[in-house]
Motif scaffolding. Sequence first.
Motif, mmCIF file in Angstrom:
data_model
loop_
_atom_site.group_PDB
_atom_site.id
_atom_site.type_symbol
_atom_site.label_atom_id
_atom_site.label_comp_id
_atom_site.label_asym_id
_atom_site.label_seq_id
_atom_site.Cartn_x
_atom_site.Cartn_y
_atom_site.Cartn_z
ATOM 1 N N UNK A 192 3.670 -7.207 -7.006
ATOM 2 C CA UNK A 192 3.867 -8.657 -7.068
ATOM 3 C C UNK A 192 2.651 -9.409 -6.553
ATOM 4 N N UNK A 193 1.928 -8.806 -5.608
ATOM 5 C CA UNK A 193 0.827 -9.483 -4.938
ATOM 6 C C UNK A 193 -0.442 -8.635 -5.021
ATOM 7 N N UNK A 194 -1.608 -9.246 -4.808
ATOM 8 C CA UNK A 194 -2.848 -8.471 -4.758
ATOM 9 C C UNK A 194 -2.786 -7.397 -3.676
ATOM 10 N N UNK A 195 -3.481 -6.288 -3.935
ATOM 11 C CA UNK A 195 -3.524 -5.176 -2.982
ATOM 12 C C UNK A 195 -4.913 -5.074 -2.369
ATOM 13 N N UNK A 196 -4.975 -4.746 -1.091
ATOM 14 C CA UNK A 196 -6.254 -4.561 -0.412
ATOM 15 C C UNK A 196 -6.909 -3.267 -0.906
ATOM 16 N N UNK A 197 -8.072 -3.381 -1.501
ATOM 17 C CA UNK A 197 -8.736 -2.202 -2.057
ATOM 18 C C UNK A 197 -9.260 -1.260 -0.980
ATOM 19 N N UNK A 198 -9.600 -1.781 0.176
ATOM 20 C CA UNK A 198 -10.149 -0.935 1.246
ATOM 21 C C UNK A 198 -9.072 -0.381 2.181
ATOM 22 N N UNK A 199 -7.835 -0.728 1.955
ATOM 23 C CA UNK A 199 -6.745 -0.259 2.816
ATOM 24 C C UNK A 199 -6.218 1.079 2.292
ATOM 25 N N UNK A 200 -6.101 2.069 3.181
ATOM 26 C CA UNK A 200 -5.637 3.392 2.769
ATOM 27 C C UNK A 200 -4.191 3.649 3.192
ATOM 28 N N UNK A 201 -3.629 2.814 4.027
ATOM 29 C CA UNK A 201 -2.221 2.947 4.396
ATOM 30 C C UNK A 201 -1.351 2.353 3.288
#
Length: 231
Positions: free
Chosen positions: A104-113
């Motif tokens: 539904x929302x943008x995802x953090x590309x640098x987040x691995x969790x």
Amino acid sequence: MRALQLAHLRAVPFESLSIHLGEPISLGSDALFDKVVDRRRGGFCYELNGLFAELLTALGYRVTLLAARVFNGGVPGPLFDHLALRVDLDEPWLVDVGFGDFADEPLRLDERAEQRDGGGVFQIGLAPGGHGDLDITHNGDPAYRLTARPYELADFVPTCWWQATSPQSHFTRSPVCSMRTARGRITLRDRKLIHTVDGERTERVLEETELLPAYLDHFGITLDRIPSAGA
């Protein structure tokens, strides 16, 4: 950006109807605007993310078009199988309004969790091979492998044509139209109408006379004939 993405998902359907109506698919800016905005239609990834990239760019966002390989049976498909967007703010974000049932929302590309929103649980990890590609999973299942290299929309034209014409493409097998709702999703696949509300799924096969009214009532799409496989 979050608000724009969710508003788009609830207003513009993911659909392959042009393929089954015998309509040409163009990735030109004017053609995309005419189809989605003027004619109140939807499209698949190249069309939806292509036009959404233009919207974000016009609003001042820094947008990069990225190619992705969609997983099928745990194996990534060919390059340009999917088009997704990278938007750089204080950090890079994955924006995707053209994958159907997705975030539904943008995802953090640098987040691995794990990242959670109304669309499910997502996780981004480095793909094997050391080329900087990223594997995106949705509810534990592999969705697609995202490349790091930027592209232009014209680079996706050959694969868009293949997806719309090849008997091996899953888009040519049956018409599909699907859209996010406030409490789930509604999908019309060929003649099967699928409602998902608060995680509960119901299905009904429509009569032929019900199809055109269903496209209008559920998706706001006015058609003068029924989409059919092989058109």
